[in-house]
Scaffold this motif. Sequence first.
Motif, PDB file in Angstrom:
ATOM      1  N   ARG A   1      -2.623   4.459   8.539  1.00 15.69           N
ATOM      2  CA  ARG A   1      -2.350   3.776   7.261  1.00 15.69           C
ATOM      3  C   ARG A   1      -0.850   3.816   6.966  1.00 15.69           C
ATOM      4  O   ARG A   1      -0.251   2.804   6.589  1.00 15.69           O
ATOM      5  N   ASN A   2      -0.247   4.981   7.167  1.00 10.84           N
ATOM      6  CA  ASN A   2       1.193   5.082   6.871  1.00 10.84           C
ATOM      7  C   ASN A   2       2.032   4.252   7.836  1.00 10.84           C
ATOM      8  O   ASN A   2       3.121   3.783   7.478  1.00 10.84           O
TER       9      ASN A   2
ATOM     10  N   MET B   1       0.845  -1.187   0.000  1.00  6.94           N
ATOM     11  CA  MET B   1       0.000   0.000   0.000  1.00  6.94           C
ATOM     12  C   MET B   1       0.890   1.250   0.000  1.00  6.94           C
ATOM     13  O   MET B   1       1.776   1.403   0.830  1.00  6.94           O
ATOM     14  N   THR B   2       0.625   2.165  -0.948  1.00 10.44           N
ATOM     15  CA  THR B   2       1.413   3.384  -1.069  1.00 10.44           C
ATOM     16  C   THR B   2       1.206   4.289   0.145  1.00 10.44           C
ATOM     17  O   THR B   2       0.079   4.531   0.567  1.00 10.44           O
ATOM     18  N   LYS B   3       2.291   4.792   0.705  1.00 11.31           N
ATOM     19  CA  LYS B   3       2.157   5.705   1.831  1.00 11.31           C
ATOM     20  C   LYS B   3       1.677   7.074   1.364  1.00 11.31           C
ATOM     21  O   LYS B   3       2.026   7.533   0.282  1.00 11.31           O
ATOM     22  N   ILE B   4       0.887   7.711   2.196  1.00 11.36           N
ATOM     23  CA  ILE B   4       0.360   9.029   1.866  1.00 11.36           C
ATOM     24  C   ILE B   4       1.446  10.082   2.056  1.00 11.36           C
ATOM     25  O   ILE B   4       2.098  10.155   3.102  1.00 11.36           O
ATOM     26  N   ALA B   5       1.642  10.919   1.019  1.00  8.19           N
ATOM     27  CA  ALA B   5       2.644  11.975   1.063  1.00  8.19           C
ATOM     28  C   ALA B   5       2.014  13.367   1.075  1.00  8.19           C
ATOM     29  O   ALA B   5       2.687  14.347   1.393  1.00  8.19           O
ATOM     30  N   LEU B   6       0.730  13.425   0.705  1.00 15.71           N
ATOM     31  CA  LEU B   6       0.037  14.716   0.638  1.00 15.71           C
ATOM     32  C   LEU B   6      -1.424  14.535   1.017  1.00 15.71           C
ATOM     33  O   LEU B   6      -2.071  13.572   0.585  1.00 15.71           O
TER      34      LEU B   6
ATOM     35  N   ILE C   1       4.703  13.363  -7.197  1.00 17.59           N
ATOM     36  CA  ILE C   1       4.250  12.182  -6.464  1.00 17.59           C
ATOM     37  C   ILE C   1       3.100  11.528  -7.225  1.00 17.59           C
ATOM     38  O   ILE C   1       2.469  12.152  -8.089  1.00 17.59           O
ATOM     39  N   SER C   2       2.812  10.285  -6.883  1.00 25.35           N
ATOM     40  CA  SER C   2       1.716   9.592  -7.546  1.00 25.35           C
ATOM     41  C   SER C   2       0.384   9.974  -6.904  1.00 25.35           C
ATOM     42  O   SER C   2       0.329  10.384  -5.735  1.00 25.35           O
ATOM     43  N   LEU C   3      -0.688   9.824  -7.650  1.00 25.37           N
ATOM     44  CA  LEU C   3      -2.024  10.095  -7.111  1.00 25.37           C
ATOM     45  C   LEU C   3      -2.347   9.138  -5.977  1.00 25.37           C
ATOM     46  O   LEU C   3      -3.096   9.478  -5.058  1.00 25.37           O
TER      47      LEU C   3
ATOM     48  N   GLY D   1       2.691  16.441   3.380  1.00 21.99           N
ATOM     49  CA  GLY D   1       2.273  17.761   2.939  1.00 21.99           C
ATOM     50  C   GLY D   1       0.782  17.976   3.167  1.00 21.99           C
ATOM     51  O   GLY D   1       0.012  17.018   3.246  1.00 21.99           O
ATOM     52  N   PHE D   2       0.391  19.240   3.249  1.00 22.77           N
ATOM     53  CA  PHE D   2      -1.031  19.559   3.462  1.00 22.77           C
ATOM     54  C   PHE D   2      -1.416  20.833   2.714  1.00 22.77           C
ATOM     55  O   PHE D   2      -0.681  21.824   2.739  1.00 22.77           O
TER      56      PHE D   2
END
Length: 270
Positions: free
Chosen positions: A266-267, A1-6, A206-208, A39-40
Motif C-alpha cells: 500500500r505504501n 491514499m495516506t501512507k501508513i506510519a504506524l 500522526i493521523s489515524l 513504527g510498530f
Amino acid sequence: MTKIALVVSDVDGTLVTHDKRLTDTAKAAVKKLEDAGIGFTITSSRPPVGMRILVKPLGITLPIGPFNGSSMVDGDLKPIVQHLIPESATKRAIEVLEDHGVDIWIFTNDEWVIKRDDGKYVPHERDTIQHEAVMVDDFSPYLAKACKIVGASSDFPLLERCEGVMQKALGDTAVAVRSQNYYLDITPPNQNKGTFVQAMAQRLGISLEAIATIGDMRNDLPMFKVSGMSIAMGNASDDVKSQATDVTTSNEEEGFAGAVEMILKRNAGR
C-alpha cells in the motif's frame, strides 16, 4: 491514499501462533517495517508482564497497550497511563461470573490473582505470559486495584451467554468482551484497543488514517474502526473479517507477515 506510519498489532491469534510462538518470519516482518520507517507496537488482553517477552525480540521502543489497551506502559512495564475498573463494577462482575460457574482471575498491573488452579487454563495462561499466579482465599484486597478481570471456561457457549449478561449487568461501568473463546475480559470503562490507537496517534502526532491495525477477535474491532487500514487474520470469524479493510491468512500460515506485506505494498502504491 495516506501512507501508513504506524502498525498496531494484536498478539494472541495474530502475532503469535496457536502455541504462542513468535516465528522468525514474524520477527523479520517487523524488521521490514522498521527498515521502511514504519513504527510498530502491540496491544493485547495480556497483562504487561505477558507482553514483556515480545518487546526485546521485536525491538519495540514505542509504548505498548496491555489489558485490551486500557493501560499504556513503557518497555520497562512502568505505567504511562493506567485505568482501573471501578470497585463497584469489579464486585458486580465477580457476582455474574460466580452465578455462571466461571473461574475468576483478577489482574493488577503486576499481579495475577486466582482462587484455584483449574489444571487447564491456569497452566495455559502461565505458559503464555510466563508469570506465576498468586493463590488467595479472598479477592477483597484486590478489588480496588483491578486492571482486568477474566472469566475462564472451557464451555464456550456458556461464556458467550455470560458475555451478554455481563454487558447488561455492567452497562457503561466497565467493558466486557471475549478475547478468546475461553476468556471473557472485563476492563475499565471507555477504554479499549481503539482508544489506545487514538492515544498513540496523538502521542506520535500522526493521523489515524496513517495507522494500520491487525487482529483476529471482537476485542480488536474498536481499533479497526478508528484506523485507516485494518487487517483481519484468516482465523478470525466472518463477522470480524467483514469489519476489516483487508484479510490475511491465519496465524498458523504466517498471516501477520502477510499483513505486513499488504501494508508495504500500500505504501509503495501497488
